[in-house]
Scaffold this motif. Structure first.
Motif, PDB file in Angstrom:
ATOM      1  N   LEU A  75     136.635  -8.967   7.188  1.00  0.00           N
ATOM      2  CA  LEU A  75     136.139  -8.366   8.424  1.00  0.00           C
ATOM      3  C   LEU A  75     136.316  -9.300   9.615  1.00  0.00           C
ATOM      4  O   LEU A  75     135.881 -10.455   9.594  1.00  0.00           O
ATOM      5  N   ASP A  76     136.921  -8.770  10.644  1.00  0.00           N
ATOM      6  CA  ASP A  76     137.085  -9.477  11.913  1.00  0.00           C
ATOM      7  C   ASP A  76     136.097  -8.843  12.898  1.00  0.00           C
ATOM      8  O   ASP A  76     136.323  -7.738  13.395  1.00  0.00           O
ATOM      9  N   PHE A  77     135.016  -9.538  13.166  1.00  0.00           N
ATOM     10  CA  PHE A  77     133.949  -8.993  14.010  1.00  0.00           C
ATOM     11  C   PHE A  77     134.347  -9.170  15.477  1.00  0.00           C
ATOM     12  O   PHE A  77     134.140 -10.219  16.079  1.00  0.00           O
ATOM     13  N   VAL A  78     134.883  -8.112  16.029  1.00  0.00           N
ATOM     14  CA  VAL A  78     135.464  -8.161  17.370  1.00  0.00           C
ATOM     15  C   VAL A  78     134.382  -8.182  18.445  1.00  0.00           C
ATOM     16  O   VAL A  78     134.446  -8.961  19.407  1.00  0.00           O
ATOM     17  N   HIS A  88     129.777 -17.103   8.583  1.00  0.00           N
ATOM     18  CA  HIS A  88     130.805 -16.566   9.484  1.00  0.00           C
ATOM     19  C   HIS A  88     131.710 -17.663  10.030  1.00  0.00           C
ATOM     20  O   HIS A  88     131.296 -18.812  10.196  1.00  0.00           O
ATOM     21  N   ARG A  89     132.946 -17.283  10.339  1.00  0.00           N
ATOM     22  CA  ARG A  89     133.757 -18.137  11.202  1.00  0.00           C
ATOM     23  C   ARG A  89     133.182 -18.032  12.615  1.00  0.00           C
ATOM     24  O   ARG A  89     132.263 -17.216  12.836  1.00  0.00           O
ATOM     25  N   SER A 144     130.011 -14.976  25.973  1.00  0.00           N
ATOM     26  CA  SER A 144     129.189 -15.995  25.321  1.00  0.00           C
ATOM     27  C   SER A 144     130.032 -16.916  24.455  1.00  0.00           C
ATOM     28  O   SER A 144     131.028 -16.492  23.861  1.00  0.00           O
ATOM     29  N   PRO A 145     129.636 -18.188  24.349  1.00  0.00           N
ATOM     30  CA  PRO A 145     130.211 -19.028  23.284  1.00  0.00           C
ATOM     31  C   PRO A 145     129.893 -18.406  21.934  1.00  0.00           C
ATOM     32  O   PRO A 145     128.904 -17.679  21.786  1.00  0.00           O
ATOM     33  N   LYS A 146     130.730 -18.691  20.955  1.00  0.00           N
ATOM     34  CA  LYS A 146     130.533 -18.114  19.626  1.00  0.00           C
ATOM     35  C   LYS A 146     130.441 -19.225  18.587  1.00  0.00           C
ATOM     36  O   LYS A 146     131.083 -20.260  18.701  1.00  0.00           O
ATOM     37  N   ALA A 147     129.615 -18.971  17.580  1.00  0.00           N
ATOM     38  CA  ALA A 147     129.327 -19.995  16.578  1.00  0.00           C
ATOM     39  C   ALA A 147     129.605 -19.468  15.177  1.00  0.00           C
ATOM     40  O   ALA A 147     129.652 -18.264  14.940  1.00  0.00           O
ATOM     41  N   GLY A 148     129.768 -20.387  14.248  1.00  0.00           N
ATOM     42  CA  GLY A 148     129.980 -20.031  12.851  1.00  0.00           C
ATOM     43  C   GLY A 148     130.555 -21.215  12.100  1.00  0.00           C
ATOM     44  O   GLY A 148     131.449 -21.893  12.608  1.00  0.00           O
ATOM     45  N   LEU A 149     130.026 -21.485  10.910  1.00  0.00           N
ATOM     46  CA  LEU A 149     130.460 -22.642  10.124  1.00  0.00           C
ATOM     47  C   LEU A 149     131.545 -22.300   9.110  1.00  0.00           C
ATOM     48  O   LEU A 149     132.154 -23.196   8.533  1.00  0.00           O
ATOM     49  N   GLY A 150     131.750 -21.003   8.841  1.00  0.00           N
ATOM     50  CA  GLY A 150     132.925 -20.575   8.084  1.00  0.00           C
ATOM     51  C   GLY A 150     132.892 -20.743   6.586  1.00  0.00           C
ATOM     52  O   GLY A 150     133.950 -20.893   5.971  1.00  0.00           O
TER      53      GLY A 150
END
Length: 216
Positions: free
Chosen positions: A58-61, A111-112, A122-128
């Motif tokens: 899934l690519d959360f657009v 999430h990535r 917004s900046p986006k976060a995720g440790l992947g």
């Protein structure tokens, strides 16, 4: 994350034993309960890209209304206030409200960098962690197991239903998760959105299970 959110709901039960497990599930999964409907309405967007990550296609657009940190804080305040006004217990309401943004914190691990902090640019976060399938499975299944262990230590079945319904719910959760993680990618966004509505069933199961168990 999927199972981990339910693990948190199970583990947090001893802090406020009178709060139903169904309500705890509702709080920890509120973002994922609203997200499928917003997908169907076209308000939020996702693309299915097999192979994008080892544990998720899934690519959360675009999903700031359910999965930004700010949105989950606002949803937590709203749910906590609603619970407090209905139940007239503000300690319980505080716990319920705080559980809602716990969803963002757990998703942050998996999430990535696609989790927004707020609406707009917004900046986006995720440790992947979803890039590593074995680690993902260990964390998901392990967190559910820990939550179940805590819940079982602090509750006991009132009857046969309380015993077997709990295990039935856990088996159902594991099967749904493993099927999604190891099975083929969803055929379409609509199919994904409709199948994701199954989380509402788990919330209902939480109410049913907890009604047939009591605090130790």
């Amino acid at each position: 994350m999927f199972l981990g959110h339910f693990g948190v709901g199970l583990a947090i039960k001893p802090l406020q034993p009178r709060v139903s497990l169904g309500t705890l599930f509702l709080a920890t999964q509120l973002a994922d309960l609203l997200w499928p409907t917003l997908l169907l309405l076209g308000v939020e967007r996702v693309e299915i890209r097999p192979g994008l990550l080892a544990a998720s296609p899934l690519d959360f657009v675009y999903y700031p209304f359910t999965h930004s940190l700010l949105a989950e804080v606002v949803l937590g305040i709203a749910l906590g206030l609603a619970y407090g006004l209905f139940r007239r217990n503000w300690r319980e309401a505080l716990l319920v409200g705080l559980l809602v943004p716990s969803h963002w914190l757990l998703d942050l691990i998996m999430h990535r960098p696609d989790l927004p902090l707020y609406f707009g640019q917004s900046p986006k976060a995720g440790l992947g962690l979803w890039q590593n399938l074995p680690a993902t499975l260990v964390l998901e299944l392990g967190s559910l197991a820990v939550g179940l262990w805590v819940y079982m230590r602090h509750t006991k079945a009132r009857n046969r239903t309380g015993r077997f319904a709990l295990w039935g719910m856990i088996v159902f959760l594991v099967l749904v998760y493993v099927g999604g993680a190891l099975g083929p990618a969803p055929a379409s966004v609509a199919a994904l959105a409709w199948s994701a509505q199954i989380v509402w069933l788990v919330v209902a199961l939480g109410y049913w299970v907890d009604a047939n168990r009591e605090a130790v």
